[in-house]
Design an enzyme around this catalytic site. Structure first.
Site, PDB file in Angstrom:
ATOM      1  N   SER A  19       0.805  -1.219   0.000  1.00  0.00           N
ATOM      2  CA  SER A  19       0.000   0.000   0.000  1.00  0.00           C
ATOM      3  C   SER A  19       0.843   1.276   0.000  1.00  0.00           C
ATOM      4  CB  SER A  19      -0.929   0.012   1.211  1.00  0.00           C
ATOM      5  OG  SER A  19      -1.644   1.232   1.255  1.00  0.00           O
ATOM      6  N   PHE A  20       0.374   2.257  -0.790  1.00  0.00           N
ATOM      7  CA  PHE A  20       1.000   3.582  -0.817  1.00  0.00           C
ATOM      8  C   PHE A  20       0.243   4.579   0.062  1.00  0.00           C
ATOM      9  CE2 PHE A  20       1.940   1.693  -5.041  1.00  0.00           C
ATOM     10  CZ  PHE A  20       3.321   1.594  -4.891  1.00  0.00           C
ATOM     11  N   SER A  21      -0.830   4.123   0.718  1.00  0.00           N
ATOM     12  CA  SER A  21      -1.669   5.028   1.505  1.00  0.00           C
ATOM     13  C   SER A  21      -1.003   5.567   2.772  1.00  0.00           C
ATOM     14  CB  SER A  21      -2.989   4.336   1.872  1.00  0.00           C
ATOM     15  OG  SER A  21      -3.746   4.076   0.719  1.00  0.00           O
ATOM     16  N   LYS A  70     -13.751  -5.737   0.833  1.00  0.00           N
ATOM     17  CA  LYS A  70     -14.642  -4.622   0.488  1.00  0.00           C
ATOM     18  C   LYS A  70     -16.134  -4.980   0.530  1.00  0.00           C
ATOM     19  CE  LYS A  70     -11.555  -1.817  -2.353  1.00  0.00           C
ATOM     20  NZ  LYS A  70     -11.445  -1.061  -3.606  1.00  0.00           N
ATOM     21  N   ASN A  91     -14.964   0.982   0.742  1.00  0.00           N
ATOM     22  CA  ASN A  91     -13.505   1.107   0.855  1.00  0.00           C
ATOM     23  C   ASN A  91     -13.088   2.063   1.972  1.00  0.00           C
ATOM     24  OD1 ASN A  91     -13.919   3.653  -0.257  1.00  0.00           O
ATOM     25  ND2 ASN A  91     -12.047   3.561  -1.489  1.00  0.00           N
ATOM     26  N   GLY A 127     -14.133  -2.786 -18.967  1.00  0.00           N
ATOM     27  CA  GLY A 127     -14.097  -3.635 -17.784  1.00  0.00           C
ATOM     28  C   GLY A 127     -15.414  -3.572 -17.028  1.00  0.00           C
ATOM     29  N   GLY A 129     -15.537  -5.157 -13.598  1.00  0.00           N
ATOM     30  CA  GLY A 129     -15.231  -5.669 -12.264  1.00  0.00           C
ATOM     31  C   GLY A 129     -15.580  -4.669 -11.173  1.00  0.00           C
ATOM     32  N   ALA A 131     -13.854  -2.194  -9.692  1.00  0.00           N
ATOM     33  CA  ALA A 131     -13.516  -0.784  -9.928  1.00  0.00           C
ATOM     34  C   ALA A 131     -14.486  -0.165 -10.922  1.00  0.00           C
ATOM     35  CB  ALA A 131     -12.085  -0.668 -10.446  1.00  0.00           C
ATOM     36  N   TYR A 225      -1.906   2.602 -11.852  1.00  0.00           N
ATOM     37  CA  TYR A 225      -0.933   3.651 -11.519  1.00  0.00           C
ATOM     38  C   TYR A 225       0.506   3.141 -11.466  1.00  0.00           C
ATOM     39  CZ  TYR A 225      -1.749   1.741  -6.818  1.00  0.00           C
ATOM     40  OH  TYR A 225      -1.888   0.892  -5.742  1.00  0.00           O
TER      41      TYR A 225
END
EC number: 1.1.1.25
Length: 281
Positions: A19-21, A70, A91, A127, A129, A131, A225
């Site tokens: 994670s980049f959070s 989720k 989320n 897509g 799914g 997202a 990303y």
């Protein structure tokens, strides 16, 4: 410095090491002088219920929620934001009200909003799914001219399109096979790719649309990303189209969570600078 009054927020998922959070949120807290700390927690699926109940007991203020929790986490919450209920996934959790939100879609809307509005636009979503589902419901709320959901498994695209229609947010949504994407893109204002095509380490995948099939008025958003410039965005740049990078969705969904937890306006510039540094951009 963490002390007895520090408010804890964090991320639950399995795994969470990627994670980049944490750096993004902790930089934001520091910038505003807020006594908060953001911590990732690796929670196995069988421990999800006890993790949520334990977090409430420990007076944790909020969580981001990632794969695979989720959907399952919703049953342990008291309230759901209306659009999170429609999406069927959460989320972000605010423990004040034990309430679940979904900020993924709004992250995408705000990213695109830097270069154009959604209203009255003809939009292609690749897509079908999780997202795509989050993004499609938020798109529907913004009064687009049309939403075309394209997927390899056409039944998944049909199911999502019907769910969006049944939400009464918009009637202008249809579905088709992703094999027909070139025909849809020629008339589109915005293309949003929610597929994993081109995601690291598969950086040499073939783009879902080539430059010769795009036009210069097109806005192209790839939610991947890593890498920053995906194969699709490279094609968009070649075509003279406007690229919207996946990092922006990551940034704005995080900023939305930040504001839900703190009630403060997120320092988006600091969050973006930290994200770019973390991603070596």
């Amino acid at each position: 410095m963490i002390n007895g009054s520090t408010k804890i927020v964090g991320l639950i998922g399995h795994p969470v090491e990627h994670s980049f959070s944490p750096p993004m949120h902790n930089a934001a807290f520091e910038e505003l002088g807020l006594d908060y700390a953001y911590v990732p927690f690796n929670v196995c699926p069988e421990n999800l219920k006890s993790a949520i109940l334990g977090a409430k007991s420990l007076n944790i203020k909020g969580f981001n929620v990632t794969i695979p929790h989720k959907i399952n986490v919703m049953k342990y919450l008291d309230k759901l934001d209306p659009i999170a209920k429609l999406i069927g996934a959460v989320n972000t959790i605010d423990f004040k009200e034990m309430k679940g939100y979904n900020t993924d879609g709004i992250g995408c809307i705000k990213a695109i909003g830097e270069v154009t509005s959604i209203k009255d636009k003809n939009i292609v979503v690749a897509g079908a799914g999780g997202a795509s589902r989050a993004i499609s419901f938020y798109l529907a709320r913004e009064n687009p001219q049309s939403i075309h959901i394209l997927n390899r498994d056409i039944n998944k695209a049909k199911s999502l399109a019907e769910d969006v229609k049944n939400s009464k947010l918009t009637d202008n949504v249809d579905f088709d096979s992703i094999d027909k994407i070139v025909g849809y893109v020629s008339d589109a204002d915005i293309l949003i790719d929610t597929t994993p095509v081109g995601m690291s380490p598969h950086v040499n995948d073939e783009a879902i649309v080539k430059a010769e099939d795009m036009h210069s008025d097109l806005v192209v958003n790839d939610i991947v990303y890593n890498p920053n410039e995906t194969v699709l965005l490279s094609e968009a740049i070649k075509a003279g189209a406007t690229p919207v990078y996946g990092i922006k969705m990551l940034l704005y969904q995080g900023a939305e969570s930040f504001e839900i937890w703190t009630g403060e306006k997120a320092p988006v510039d600091v969050m973006e600078k930290t994200l770019r540094k973390t991603l070596d951009l």
